[in-house]
Design a protein around this motif. Structure first.
Motif, short mmCIF file in Angstrom:
data_model
loop_
_atom_site.label_atom_id
_atom_site.label_comp_id
_atom_site.label_asym_id
_atom_site.label_seq_id
_atom_site.Cartn_x
_atom_site.Cartn_y
_atom_site.Cartn_z
N LEU A 93 -0.65 8.99 -13.53
CA LEU A 93 -0.45 7.80 -12.71
C LEU A 93 -1.70 7.50 -11.88
N SER A 94 -2.33 8.56 -11.34
CA SER A 94 -3.58 8.37 -10.59
C SER A 94 -4.68 7.83 -11.50
N GLU A 95 -4.72 8.36 -12.73
CA GLU A 95 -5.72 7.90 -13.70
C GLU A 95 -5.51 6.41 -14.04
N ILE A 96 -4.24 6.04 -14.27
CA ILE A 96 -3.96 4.65 -14.62
C ILE A 96 -4.34 3.74 -13.46
N TRP A 97 -4.01 4.17 -12.24
CA TRP A 97 -4.35 3.36 -11.08
C TRP A 97 -5.86 3.15 -11.01
N SER A 98 -6.62 4.21 -11.21
CA SER A 98 -8.07 4.11 -11.17
C SER A 98 -8.57 3.16 -12.25
N GLU A 99 -8.01 3.27 -13.44
CA GLU A 99 -8.44 2.44 -14.57
C GLU A 99 -8.12 0.97 -14.34
N GLU A 100 -6.95 0.71 -13.74
CA GLU A 100 -6.49 -0.68 -13.60
C GLU A 100 -6.89 -1.29 -12.25
N HIS A 101 -7.47 -0.50 -11.37
CA HIS A 101 -7.95 -1.01 -10.08
C HIS A 101 -9.40 -0.56 -9.90
N PRO A 102 -10.30 -1.08 -10.75
CA PRO A 102 -11.68 -0.59 -10.76
C PRO A 102 -12.45 -0.87 -9.48
N LYS A 103 -11.96 -1.75 -8.64
CA LYS A 103 -12.65 -2.03 -7.39
C LYS A 103 -12.25 -1.06 -6.27
N ASP A 104 -11.23 -0.22 -6.52
CA ASP A 104 -10.85 0.80 -5.55
C ASP A 104 -11.79 2.00 -5.67
N LEU A 105 -12.26 2.51 -4.54
CA LEU A 105 -12.87 3.84 -4.55
C LEU A 105 -11.74 4.83 -4.67
N MET A 106 -11.88 5.81 -5.53
CA MET A 106 -10.85 6.83 -5.69
C MET A 106 -11.44 8.15 -5.20
N LEU A 107 -11.19 8.48 -3.94
CA LEU A 107 -11.78 9.66 -3.34
C LEU A 107 -10.92 10.89 -3.60
N HIS A 108 -11.57 11.95 -4.06
CA HIS A 108 -10.89 13.23 -4.23
C HIS A 108 -10.80 13.87 -2.84
N ALA A 109 -9.74 13.50 -2.11
CA ALA A 109 -9.60 13.93 -0.72
C ALA A 109 -8.14 13.82 -0.32
N GLY A 110 -7.79 14.55 0.73
CA GLY A 110 -6.49 14.38 1.36
C GLY A 110 -6.59 13.29 2.41
N GLY A 111 -5.47 12.63 2.68
CA GLY A 111 -5.47 11.57 3.68
C GLY A 111 -4.21 11.64 4.53
N VAL A 112 -4.38 11.55 5.85
CA VAL A 112 -3.26 11.61 6.78
C VAL A 112 -3.42 10.49 7.80
N VAL A 113 -2.35 9.72 8.02
CA VAL A 113 -2.37 8.69 9.07
C VAL A 113 -1.95 9.34 10.38
N ILE A 114 -2.85 9.30 11.36
CA ILE A 114 -2.59 9.85 12.68
C ILE A 114 -2.96 8.78 13.70
N ALA A 115 -2.01 8.44 14.56
CA ALA A 115 -2.24 7.42 15.59
C ALA A 115 -2.78 6.12 14.98
N GLY A 116 -2.26 5.76 13.81
CA GLY A 116 -2.58 4.47 13.21
C GLY A 116 -3.83 4.43 12.36
N GLN A 117 -4.60 5.52 12.29
CA GLN A 117 -5.81 5.55 11.47
C GLN A 117 -5.78 6.73 10.52
N VAL A 118 -6.50 6.59 9.41
CA VAL A 118 -6.54 7.64 8.40
C VAL A 118 -7.60 8.67 8.76
N VAL A 119 -7.21 9.92 8.70
CA VAL A 119 -8.16 11.02 8.75
C VAL A 119 -8.23 11.59 7.34
#
Length: 397
Positions: A93-119
């Protein structure tokens, strides 16, 4: 890409919002249930599959296990548990998303929303990124977007795909009783190897927020948790080497990556104890109490022993080759690791699409580079294969 086998009458088609290519399941109701339970807010429509479909992957039951065939794999993954099949499908599913949304950067990283912003959290293999993301699902002040693939859209917003964090089992002995109980209560998908944390704090698919901080993780054997300054150039290197998108738009990507880094607080989190790290993250991003030490020199990488060239090796089936301009990377979605390689190393890895001994590889390279002594080539190949093995991108045969 590899073709997926034709459908049979009992096959169902799953269409996920935001994607055009479907997933096929045949005689795999437990896997369909796992997708329903495990994915947060990403509900596919279900209908009978058709021979005209162009599925990205297909899963079927064989005996007491499951087989996943994917356009992103050179060979099917066989003998999978329900959790293993879920793992393979969400990677697709991640691969398909990357393939079909080529303008998205796909960062190999974890992401957490804290106080309204992503860390965003990134680290080398075994830095504890996935474990940290899983642990943060136990905190009401943290909304976990991902532990593995973080899409960043053209407007700079980070996107949650609704894929839960994954833990390797068994849990380390040092984890707290509270975390152990949290895993027990919130991991409906598990086998002997992995558990997925489908907690209420996993952000539903479509959750968006702007990036506020980029944190490089360094896990040590001992010492207190602490933040250090992360120079922008180092943060930029992390972002550049962790983009796994399929787009070839190098220049726009570089500009967007630079804007992403320039607009974020860039830190290095050094820790040995998971609970200390979580407490420090809360102090920094919830309470605004942050003490930042100077940029630090990292400990040298461990010295690897060369492998025996008589041994046979082959690629790990799940590993994908990614190229960004002149840079080439090997991405292992199951192990959450990215390995930067030079052109020769990339060629060696491609040679291992079929099982070969180190001796055979060294002979091939000696013929291609007659100006280099055979002894030097053999030594380099033995060390390179050791590096590949340590990174989990090849296996012994």
């Amino acid at each position: 890409m590899n073709a997926v086998k034709p459908v049979k009458p009992s096959t169902i088609r799953l269409d996920f919002p935001g994607l055009t290519r479907p997933i096929h399941l045949r005689d795999a109701e437990p896997v369909a249930n796992a997708l329903q339970v495990g994915l947060s807010g990403w509900r596919p429509s279900v209908q009978a599959a058709d021979a005209s479909d162009n599925p990205a992957s297909a899963t079927h039951r064989r005996g007491g296990a499951y087989v996943v065939q994917s356009t992103y794999l050179d060979e099917p993954m066989d003998g999978l548990t329900v959790t293993g099949a879920f793992c393979a499908i969400v990677a697709d599913l991640s691969e398909i998303w990357s393939e079909e949304h080529p303008k998205d950067l796909m960062l190999h990283a974890g992401g957490v929303v804290i106080a309204g912003q992503v860390v965003a959290f990134a680290g080398e293999a075994r830095a504890g990124k996935s474990t940290l993301m899983a642990r943060l699902t136990a905190e009401a002040w943290a909304q976990v977007l991902c532990d593995d693939v973080l899409p960043v859209q053209p407007d700079g917003q980070c996107l949650g795909l609704g894929i839960p964090p994954r833990l390797r089992l068994p849990l380390p002995k040092a984890v707290s009783a509270r975390f152990r109980q949290h895993v027990q209560d919130n991991a409906p998908l598990r086998d002997g190897q992995y558990a997925y944390l489908a907690a209420e704090t996993t952000a539903p698919h479509g959750t968006k927020a702007a990036m506020g901080a980029f944190v490089a993780l360094t896990r040590l054997e001992s010492g207190p948790a602490r933040f250090h300054d992360l120079p922008k150039v180092q943060a930029m290197a992390h972002v550049l080497t962790r983009n796994i998108s399929l787009s070839d738009e190098t220049d726009p990507f570089l500009e967007r990556a630079q804007n992403l880094v320039e607009g974020a607080v860039c830190l290095r989190l050094v820790y040995s104890d998971l609970e200390e790290a979580v407490a420090l993250i809360r102090q920094a991003f919830c309470d605004g109490l942050i003490d930042i030490g100077p940029a630090m020199d990292l400990p040298p990488a461990p010295v690897l022993s060369p492998v025996a060239l008589s041994d046979s090796w082959a690629q790990m089936a799940q590993v994908r080759l990614r190229q960004r301009g002149a840079e080439t990377y090997l991405w292992h979605p199951q192990e959450n690791s990215v390995l930067a390689v030079n052109p020769i190393a990339a060629v060696v890895w491609q040679l291992l699409s079929e099982s070969q001994t180190g001796d055979a590889i060294a002979k091939t390279l000696a013929e291609a580079f007659p100006q280099v002594t055979p002894a030097t080539i053999r030594a380099d190949v033995a060390l390179l294969l050791a590096q590949f093995e340590a990174a989990g991108v090849i296996r012994r045969r």
